[in-house]
Design a protein around this motif. Structure first.
Motif, mmCIF file in Angstrom:
data_model
loop_
_atom_site.group_PDB
_atom_site.id
_atom_site.type_symbol
_atom_site.label_atom_id
_atom_site.label_comp_id
_atom_site.label_asym_id
_atom_site.label_seq_id
_atom_site.Cartn_x
_atom_site.Cartn_y
_atom_site.Cartn_z
ATOM 1 N N ALA A 60 -0.725 -2.699 -13.839
ATOM 2 C CA ALA A 60 -0.571 -2.547 -12.385
ATOM 3 C C ALA A 60 0.242 -1.297 -12.067
ATOM 4 O O ALA A 60 -0.069 -0.559 -11.124
ATOM 5 N N VAL A 63 -1.963 1.680 -12.300
ATOM 6 C CA VAL A 63 -2.844 1.773 -11.127
ATOM 7 C C VAL A 63 -2.084 2.393 -9.959
ATOM 8 O O VAL A 63 -2.593 3.288 -9.273
ATOM 9 N N VAL A 64 -0.858 1.927 -9.737
ATOM 10 C CA VAL A 64 -0.020 2.474 -8.660
ATOM 11 C C VAL A 64 0.225 3.958 -8.898
ATOM 12 O O VAL A 64 0.117 4.780 -7.978
ATOM 13 N N HIS A 67 -2.892 5.978 -8.122
ATOM 14 C CA HIS A 67 -3.080 6.078 -6.673
ATOM 15 C C HIS A 67 -2.147 7.130 -6.079
ATOM 16 O O HIS A 67 -2.565 7.926 -5.237
ATOM 17 N N ARG A 68 -0.901 7.118 -6.510
ATOM 18 C CA ARG A 68 0.060 8.106 -5.985
ATOM 19 C C ARG A 68 -0.358 9.529 -6.343
ATOM 20 O O ARG A 68 -0.272 10.438 -5.520
ATOM 21 N N ARG A 72 -3.355 8.430 -2.660
ATOM 22 C CA ARG A 72 -3.800 7.191 -2.021
ATOM 23 C C ARG A 72 -2.640 6.205 -1.956
ATOM 24 O O ARG A 72 -1.730 6.251 -2.773
ATOM 25 N N GLU A 73 -2.710 5.332 -0.966
ATOM 26 C CA GLU A 73 -1.666 4.317 -0.830
ATOM 27 C C GLU A 73 -2.312 2.954 -0.644
ATOM 28 O O GLU A 73 -3.173 2.777 0.213
ATOM 29 N N SER A 74 -1.892 2.010 -1.445
ATOM 30 C CA SER A 74 -2.436 0.659 -1.358
ATOM 31 C C SER A 74 -1.717 -0.108 -0.264
ATOM 32 O O SER A 74 -0.560 0.159 0.044
ATOM 33 N N GLY A 75 -2.397 -1.088 0.282
ATOM 34 C CA GLY A 75 -1.759 -1.963 1.259
ATOM 35 C C GLY A 75 -1.019 -3.107 0.590
ATOM 36 O O GLY A 75 -0.479 -3.972 1.245
ATOM 37 N N LEU A 76 -0.987 -3.098 -0.727
ATOM 38 C CA LEU A 76 -0.377 -4.167 -1.501
ATOM 39 C C LEU A 76 0.569 -3.570 -2.531
ATOM 40 O O LEU A 76 0.224 -2.607 -3.211
ATOM 41 N N ASP A 77 1.762 -4.131 -2.624
ATOM 42 C CA ASP A 77 2.708 -3.696 -3.646
ATOM 43 C C ASP A 77 2.289 -4.385 -4.944
ATOM 44 O O ASP A 77 2.683 -5.521 -5.225
ATOM 45 N N LEU A 78 1.455 -3.719 -5.725
ATOM 46 C CA LEU A 78 0.723 -4.333 -6.830
ATOM 47 C C LEU A 78 1.606 -4.888 -7.947
ATOM 48 O O LEU A 78 1.345 -5.976 -8.454
#
Length: 124
Positions: A60, A63-64, A67-68, A72-78
């Motif tokens: 995870a 993945v974060v 994305h960074r 990109r920014e997720s809407g979920l703190d994975l």
């Protein structure tokens, strides 16, 4: 005459709710048991391997990081979400039935029908 619409909500926290015929169906199995049952219904039994939580968190985190790096920014703190994904969270069927005023029902036959209905024509 048009057939009435019926909605079945299936969420892996164990609650299944048919909005047309209210009843609580409890799927009191672990992910491993659920995937093994799915494989048996499909005729594709395979081993289910459980990864250690630390390894899932590491994945995870990557993945974060990706994305960074991509902006990109997720809407979920994975990474913290892994705790929720890996815990055993079951509903108490008696409490749910009393609180919601629903009857109990056996899930297994409906699970089999749902899996079979999702197969391409000729496979079910």
């Amino acid at each position: 005459m048009q057939a009435a619409n019926s909605t079945l909500i299936f969420d892996f926290d164990g609650l299944i709710l048919d909005t047309e015929n209210p009843e609580v169906q409890i799927w009191d199995r672990t992910w491993r048991e659920s995937l093994q049952r799915l494989g048996k219904i499909l005729g594709k039994t395979k081993p289910v391997i459980t990864l250690p939580k630390a390894l899932v968190k590491l994945g995870a985190w990557f993945v974060v990081l990706m994305h960074r790096l991509q902006g990109r920014e997720s809407g979920l703190d994975l990474v913290p979400f892994v705790e929720l994904q890996t815990c055993l969270a079951f509903l108490d069927p008696d409490y749910s039935a009393r609180a919601l005023g629903y009857a109990h029902a056996e899930l297994e036959p409906d699970f089999v029908k749902t899996v079979q209905a999702s197969l391409p024509a000729g496979r079910n």
